[in-house]
Write a protein that holds these residues in place. Sequence first.
Motif, PDB file in Angstrom:
ATOM      1  N   SER A 337      38.950  38.050  28.852  1.00 37.97           N
ATOM      2  CA  SER A 337      38.473  37.924  30.227  1.00 37.97           C
ATOM      3  C   SER A 337      38.369  39.296  30.885  1.00 37.97           C
ATOM      4  O   SER A 337      37.328  39.659  31.439  1.00 37.97           O
ATOM      5  N   VAL A 338      39.444  40.063  30.840  1.00 36.34           N
ATOM      6  CA  VAL A 338      39.435  41.440  31.353  1.00 36.34           C
ATOM      7  C   VAL A 338      39.204  42.370  30.168  1.00 36.34           C
ATOM      8  O   VAL A 338      40.112  42.608  29.376  1.00 36.34           O
ATOM      9  N   ALA A 339      37.986  42.867  30.044  1.00 34.18           N
ATOM     10  CA  ALA A 339      37.613  43.666  28.877  1.00 34.18           C
ATOM     11  C   ALA A 339      37.759  45.152  29.145  1.00 34.18           C
ATOM     12  O   ALA A 339      37.850  45.601  30.291  1.00 34.18           O
ATOM     13  N   LEU A 340      37.745  45.919  28.068  1.00 41.22           N
ATOM     14  CA  LEU A 340      37.839  47.371  28.154  1.00 41.22           C
ATOM     15  C   LEU A 340      36.530  47.985  28.619  1.00 41.22           C
ATOM     16  O   LEU A 340      35.449  47.435  28.399  1.00 41.22           O
ATOM     17  N   THR A 341      36.629  49.157  29.227  1.00 36.66           N
ATOM     18  CA  THR A 341      35.444  49.970  29.481  1.00 36.66           C
ATOM     19  C   THR A 341      35.309  51.072  28.449  1.00 36.66           C
ATOM     20  O   THR A 341      34.236  51.643  28.264  1.00 36.66           O
ATOM     21  N   ALA A 422      59.338  40.403  41.160  1.00 32.86           N
ATOM     22  CA  ALA A 422      58.376  39.746  42.055  1.00 32.86           C
ATOM     23  C   ALA A 422      57.079  40.531  42.123  1.00 32.86           C
ATOM     24  O   ALA A 422      55.975  39.971  41.990  1.00 32.86           O
ATOM     25  N   VAL A 423      57.188  41.845  42.303  1.00 28.38           N
ATOM     26  CA  VAL A 423      55.986  42.675  42.405  1.00 28.38           C
ATOM     27  C   VAL A 423      55.307  42.802  41.049  1.00 28.38           C
ATOM     28  O   VAL A 423      54.072  42.765  40.951  1.00 28.38           O
ATOM     29  N   PHE A 424      56.091  42.936  39.986  1.00 28.95           N
ATOM     30  CA  PHE A 424      55.513  43.109  38.656  1.00 28.95           C
ATOM     31  C   PHE A 424      54.617  41.930  38.282  1.00 28.95           C
ATOM     32  O   PHE A 424      53.472  42.114  37.850  1.00 28.95           O
ATOM     33  N   PHE A 425      55.123  40.716  38.440  1.00 28.48           N
ATOM     34  CA  PHE A 425      54.314  39.561  38.062  1.00 28.48           C
ATOM     35  C   PHE A 425      53.152  39.352  39.024  1.00 28.48           C
ATOM     36  O   PHE A 425      52.100  38.829  38.626  1.00 28.48           O
ATOM     37  N   ARG A 426      53.319  39.802  40.256  1.00 31.26           N
ATOM     38  CA  ARG A 426      52.187  39.778  41.182  1.00 31.26           C
ATOM     39  C   ARG A 426      51.100  40.746  40.718  1.00 31.26           C
ATOM     40  O   ARG A 426      49.911  40.459  40.813  1.00 31.26           O
ATOM     41  N   ILE A 427      51.511  41.890  40.197  1.00 32.21           N
ATOM     42  CA  ILE A 427      50.546  42.865  39.663  1.00 32.21           C
ATOM     43  C   ILE A 427      49.741  42.243  38.521  1.00 32.21           C
ATOM     44  O   ILE A 427      48.509  42.348  38.474  1.00 32.21           O
ATOM     45  N   LEU A 428      50.432  41.589  37.583  1.00 35.03           N
ATOM     46  CA  LEU A 428      49.733  40.986  36.442  1.00 35.03           C
ATOM     47  C   LEU A 428      48.742  39.930  36.896  1.00 35.03           C
ATOM     48  O   LEU A 428      47.589  39.898  36.427  1.00 35.03           O
ATOM     49  N   ARG A 429      49.153  39.058  37.805  1.00 35.48           N
ATOM     50  CA  ARG A 429      48.253  37.991  38.251  1.00 35.48           C
ATOM     51  C   ARG A 429      47.091  38.545  39.066  1.00 35.48           C
ATOM     52  O   ARG A 429      45.963  38.034  38.971  1.00 35.48           O
ATOM     53  N   THR A 430      47.346  39.577  39.855  1.00 38.20           N
ATOM     54  CA  THR A 430      46.272  40.178  40.634  1.00 38.20           C
ATOM     55  C   THR A 430      45.275  40.879  39.719  1.00 38.20           C
ATOM     56  O   THR A 430      44.058  40.810  39.932  1.00 38.20           O
ATOM     57  N   TRP A 431      45.771  41.548  38.698  1.00 31.97           N
ATOM     58  CA  TRP A 431      44.912  42.233  37.730  1.00 31.97           C
ATOM     59  C   TRP A 431      43.943  41.251  37.063  1.00 31.97           C
ATOM     60  O   TRP A 431      42.738  41.486  37.003  1.00 31.97           O
ATOM     61  N   THR A 432      44.474  40.131  36.575  1.00 28.19           N
ATOM     62  CA  THR A 432      43.616  39.170  35.885  1.00 28.19           C
ATOM     63  C   THR A 432      42.665  38.468  36.847  1.00 28.19           C
ATOM     64  O   THR A 432      41.563  38.067  36.442  1.00 28.19           O
TER      65      THR A 432
END
Length: 474
Positions: A337-341, A422-432
Amino acid sequence: MRPRLPQAARRTTVLRREAVGAALPVALASLLATAGPATAGPIGASGLGDPYFPLAGNGGYATRHYDLTIGYDPRTRHLDGTTVVTARATQRLTRFDLDLRGLKVTGVAVDRAKAAFRRQGQELIVTPRRALAKGQAFSVRVAYSGTPAPIVDSDGSPDGWVPTDDGAFVAGQPQGSMTWFPCDNHPLDKASYDFTVTVPKGLTAVANGVLRDQRTSGGRTTFRWRQSEPMASYLATASIGKFQVRRYTTADGLWVYDAVDPREAKAAAPVLNKLPSVLAWESKVFGPYPFRAAGSIVDRAPKVDYALETQTRPVYDSAPDLSTLVHESAHQWFGDSVALTTWKDIWLNEGFATYAEWLYDEQHGGKSAQATFDALYKSPKDDDVWDFPPGDPTDGESLFDDPVYDRGAMTLHELRKAVGDAVFFRILRTWTAQHRQGHGATAQFIDLSERLSGKNLKSLFHVWLYAAGKPKKA
């Protein structure tokens, strides 16, 4: 690609690893138009200028859709193919390239008009009868045939179209897709796909996405598959074999299709039965599953020695263990889903999927992620894990070595400790979520981490991603 490890630690992309006509974002289209070696005049570049694979991909256009029609007979290993690529010119074009290695091209047409073509290495150079205007939508039809052969990587592993004793194991990372269809062979350019694959009766052809139709006539069976969400070319598959097939729908409404070589069925069943629960867990951790289909292709391909996260339906060279299943499934978010550039950012795929293994163990009665980190950190300074920084594998030969996987995962664990759960897993979900069905780069992930945490994390990422040698603990 790194050598296969013992089951408990084996690499799993291993471990290499929307709609038709949707326009690419302006910034991406601009990059596709300008990337790669400089050329004079309205000629599409022969590559996108990737630092590790300069000739991968092509300049001057952005693909929208691939329509692949393939006939294959494992007895003769002969393939007949027709590929229709729908694209949009990002500059005026009098000439452009597609990537195709081997196979004999018998005809090329652009917008149904016969076009001139020639071969030069992996480049299929096409000259349309009339120049294409910037912004013009067009189609390219390529007819070809021959005996496809895989690319052998620097570590001796084959990728692309790999013949097996009953069909073919088809896994294209990083460059193998051009062994069986002409394409813009770089993850920067994603498209939707239709597959029509005809094989001798009794065999099954499994591709990405959803099976639309299956019909047998005259001793041959044709399978039609559709991958409607955008996909990088290296994630396409059309694996063929004598498979046991299981289809079902999960409680969440996800369509699942498993194809398993009967010789691997007994060993694979306990792990494949966990796929719905693994995807449900990963959906909670990483955000909603990004596709409408899922499943697995479990082949017997002893010469391959790896698995790959082919989109929606990872392909395994033998029955996988649970860690491998977790890893390849996590790639559906991180890499698919999130591919490389650029291939230099491969840690965004492999470090994240490896850390998913750590998290799964931690949350399912196994070792904590900290314990896994500590065990790796005890490795001496001359251990393989410290060979190079994961944010700069140095060349295409190191893309699938230990640092990309293990030190990449260690980088994420250091980030987790620095910002809190809390912030770490928010980062992962926001990234995807922000890059869903698109692309992401390391600099963007660092910026996101700093923005959501409110912390300056440049030193952390420099030490763990880019500094040579074994990092010192903070």
